[in-house]
Design a protein around this motif. Structure first.
Motif, PDB file in Angstrom:
ATOM      1  N   LEU A   2       0.819  -1.216   0.000  1.00  0.00           N
ATOM      2  CA  LEU A   2       0.000   0.000   0.000  1.00  0.00           C
ATOM      3  C   LEU A   2       0.853   1.267   0.000  1.00  0.00           C
ATOM      4  O   LEU A   2       0.593   2.187  -0.790  1.00  0.00           O
ATOM      5  N   PRO A   3       1.873   1.366   0.880  1.00  0.00           N
ATOM      6  CA  PRO A   3       2.710   2.574   0.829  1.00  0.00           C
ATOM      7  C   PRO A   3       3.369   2.778  -0.524  1.00  0.00           C
ATOM      8  O   PRO A   3       3.518   3.916  -0.991  1.00  0.00           O
ATOM      9  N   GLU A   4       3.763   1.687  -1.184  1.00  0.00           N
ATOM     10  CA  GLU A   4       4.383   1.795  -2.497  1.00  0.00           C
ATOM     11  C   GLU A   4       3.399   2.351  -3.525  1.00  0.00           C
ATOM     12  O   GLU A   4       3.755   3.210  -4.344  1.00  0.00           O
ATOM     13  N   LEU A   5       2.155   1.881  -3.496  1.00  0.00           N
ATOM     14  CA  LEU A   5       1.155   2.383  -4.442  1.00  0.00           C
ATOM     15  C   LEU A   5       0.782   3.829  -4.130  1.00  0.00           C
ATOM     16  O   LEU A   5       0.504   4.615  -5.047  1.00  0.00           O
ATOM     17  N   LEU A   6       0.777   4.186  -2.846  1.00  0.00           N
ATOM     18  CA  LEU A   6       0.452   5.563  -2.476  1.00  0.00           C
ATOM     19  C   LEU A   6       1.530   6.539  -2.932  1.00  0.00           C
ATOM     20  O   LEU A   6       1.256   7.722  -3.125  1.00  0.00           O
ATOM     21  N   GLN A   7       2.749   6.047  -3.115  1.00  0.00           N
ATOM     22  CA  GLN A   7       3.816   6.916  -3.593  1.00  0.00           C
ATOM     23  C   GLN A   7       3.639   7.292  -5.054  1.00  0.00           C
ATOM     24  O   GLN A   7       4.256   8.251  -5.520  1.00  0.00           O
ATOM     25  N   ILE A 169      -6.965  -3.214  -5.616  1.00  0.00           N
ATOM     26  CA  ILE A 169      -7.000  -3.263  -4.153  1.00  0.00           C
ATOM     27  C   ILE A 169      -8.429  -3.601  -3.747  1.00  0.00           C
ATOM     28  O   ILE A 169      -9.352  -2.824  -3.981  1.00  0.00           O
ATOM     29  N   THR A 170      -8.603  -4.750  -3.142  1.00  0.00           N
ATOM     30  CA  THR A 170      -9.914  -5.169  -2.647  1.00  0.00           C
ATOM     31  C   THR A 170      -9.934  -4.980  -1.133  1.00  0.00           C
ATOM     32  O   THR A 170      -9.118  -5.574  -0.423  1.00  0.00           O
ATOM     33  N   LYS A 183      -6.527  -6.555   0.034  1.00  0.00           N
ATOM     34  CA  LYS A 183      -5.985  -7.646  -0.775  1.00  0.00           C
ATOM     35  C   LYS A 183      -5.533  -7.037  -2.099  1.00  0.00           C
ATOM     36  O   LYS A 183      -6.350  -6.600  -2.898  1.00  0.00           O
ATOM     37  N   ILE A 184      -4.228  -7.015  -2.305  1.00  0.00           N
ATOM     38  CA  ILE A 184      -3.630  -6.269  -3.409  1.00  0.00           C
ATOM     39  C   ILE A 184      -3.110  -7.233  -4.467  1.00  0.00           C
ATOM     40  O   ILE A 184      -2.441  -8.217  -4.150  1.00  0.00           O
ATOM     41  N   GLU A 197      -1.592  -9.275   1.196  1.00  0.00           N
ATOM     42  CA  GLU A 197      -2.702  -8.889   2.071  1.00  0.00           C
ATOM     43  C   GLU A 197      -2.132  -8.049   3.199  1.00  0.00           C
ATOM     44  O   GLU A 197      -1.167  -8.453   3.856  1.00  0.00           O
ATOM     45  N   GLU A 198      -2.718  -6.886   3.410  1.00  0.00           N
ATOM     46  CA  GLU A 198      -2.226  -5.969   4.447  1.00  0.00           C
ATOM     47  C   GLU A 198      -3.391  -5.481   5.295  1.00  0.00           C
ATOM     48  O   GLU A 198      -4.468  -5.178   4.773  1.00  0.00           O
ATOM     49  N   ILE A 199      -3.156  -5.405   6.573  1.00  0.00           N
ATOM     50  CA  ILE A 199      -4.127  -4.833   7.508  1.00  0.00           C
ATOM     51  C   ILE A 199      -3.727  -3.370   7.730  1.00  0.00           C
ATOM     52  O   ILE A 199      -2.572  -3.076   8.067  1.00  0.00           O
ATOM     53  N   PHE A 200      -4.661  -2.464   7.534  1.00  0.00           N
ATOM     54  CA  PHE A 200      -4.327  -1.044   7.619  1.00  0.00           C
ATOM     55  C   PHE A 200      -5.462  -0.278   8.279  1.00  0.00           C
ATOM     56  O   PHE A 200      -6.590  -0.772   8.418  1.00  0.00           O
ATOM     57  N   ASN A 201      -5.149   0.936   8.681  1.00  0.00           N
ATOM     58  CA  ASN A 201      -6.174   1.883   9.113  1.00  0.00           C
ATOM     59  C   ASN A 201      -5.821   3.267   8.572  1.00  0.00           C
ATOM     60  O   ASN A 201      -4.684   3.511   8.161  1.00  0.00           O
ATOM     61  N   ILE A 202      -6.783   4.144   8.538  1.00  0.00           N
ATOM     62  CA  ILE A 202      -6.617   5.478   7.962  1.00  0.00           C
ATOM     63  C   ILE A 202      -6.840   6.513   9.062  1.00  0.00           C
ATOM     64  O   ILE A 202      -7.880   6.509   9.732  1.00  0.00           O
TER      65      ILE A 202
END
Length: 297
Positions: A2-7, A169-170, A183-184, A197-202
């Protein structure tokens, strides 16, 4: 991942955020918008489902002067005399004109579609896929990000959209109330597919925090519930051979398979074999120069 895609999404990339009624992906979509603005990119949002005020909520710390909202929320079907943007304008020509008239020509541009599901309700999936494919080839926009409500469409439609995407990204609900599971699936230009698969919060400022992840770079192994049932498990007779039975089967000479000795015996004449000899007599009218002379032709 996720951090890579956000970049930043690769040039010509198409990122699909796939959600459902159980877990909304709009907060993650707003995080991608916020990250693009912080990279000094121009972001064009075609908003069908929320107003501009709701979309900008939480983005006060970002340079929102490069955020261009095209209002398709007020009149998405063009029922008034002067609609801002309608669902029928979702084509390459209209989108290119829309972006170029409101963007700085030298700024990298990201197009955000909120959401593709609204468009798919009124435009054929083939036409939507055609436009997305044309956007991937570059031109007015550098990258495209779309929100897709997977539970609103048939599986084939969702599969067609996701097949075009370079990254999918699901989002699904997490174990805790403020957590979600991403789920990427990312496809590289070489054709390699990476899944994580990554567990995240915003956070309130739309920053994404990854709690943990589990990588799946190889092919997915089916779980116990996905494995096919063995149809021979409960039979009253045995369909499999033991090692001894298999060895005896391999040594068995089949009746229609000739051995080398049998072939030799059949192909070579032995003593006592019969022959047919023909000796012409004086009554035979046989002309060696014209063997067919006796035929009435």
């Amino acid at each position: 991942m996720l951090p890579e895609l956000l970049q930043g999404v690769d040039a010509g990339g198409l990122l699909i955020i796939q959600d459902s009624a159980g877990c909304s992906g709009r907060h993650l979509l707003k995080s991608f918008i916020n990250a693009a603005l912080n990279r000094e990119e121009a972001v064009h949002v075609i908003g069908f489902e929320v107003s501009e005020e709701e979309l900008r909520d939480g983005s006060q710390g970002s340079p929102t002067q490069r955020l261009h909202f095209h209002n398709a929320f007020s009149d998405p079907l063009g029922w008034t005399d002067h609609p801002a943007f309608t669902v029928h304008q979702f084509n390459l020509e209209e989108l290119t004109h829309l972006v170029k008239q409101t963007s700085h020509p030298k700024a990298a541009t990201t197009l955000v579609i909120d959401s593709l599901s609204w468009i798919l309700r009124h435009v054929s999936p083939s036409a939507v896929c055609k436009t997305l494919q044309q956007l991937k080839k570059g031109g007015a926009v550098r990258a495209t990000i779309g929100l897709l409500h997977a539970d609103m469409h048939q599986r084939g439609t969702v599969g067609s959209i996701c097949h075009l995407a370079t990254s999918v990204i699901t989002v699904a609900p997490g174990a805790k109330g403020d957590e979600a599971v991403a789920k990427i699936t990312k496809r590289s230009k070489s054709g390699k597919v990476i899944q994580e698969e990554e567990i995240f919060n915003i956070k309130e400022d739309l920053t994404v925090m990854v709690q943990s992840k589990a990588s799946h770079t190889g092919p997915k192994q089916p779980g116990p519930e996905e494995q096919e049932t063995d149809p021979t498990a409960n039979l009253t007779f045995n369909l499999r051979l033991s090692d001894t039975e298999r060895e005896a089967k391999e040594k068995l000479a089949l009746p229609f398979v000739f051995s080398k000795a049998k072939k030799t015996a059949l192909l070579h004449l032995g003593p006592g074999s019969g022959r047919i000899l023909y000796e012409p007599d004086a009554n035979d009218d046989y002309d060696q120069e014209d063997p067919d002379d006796d035929l009435d032709v």
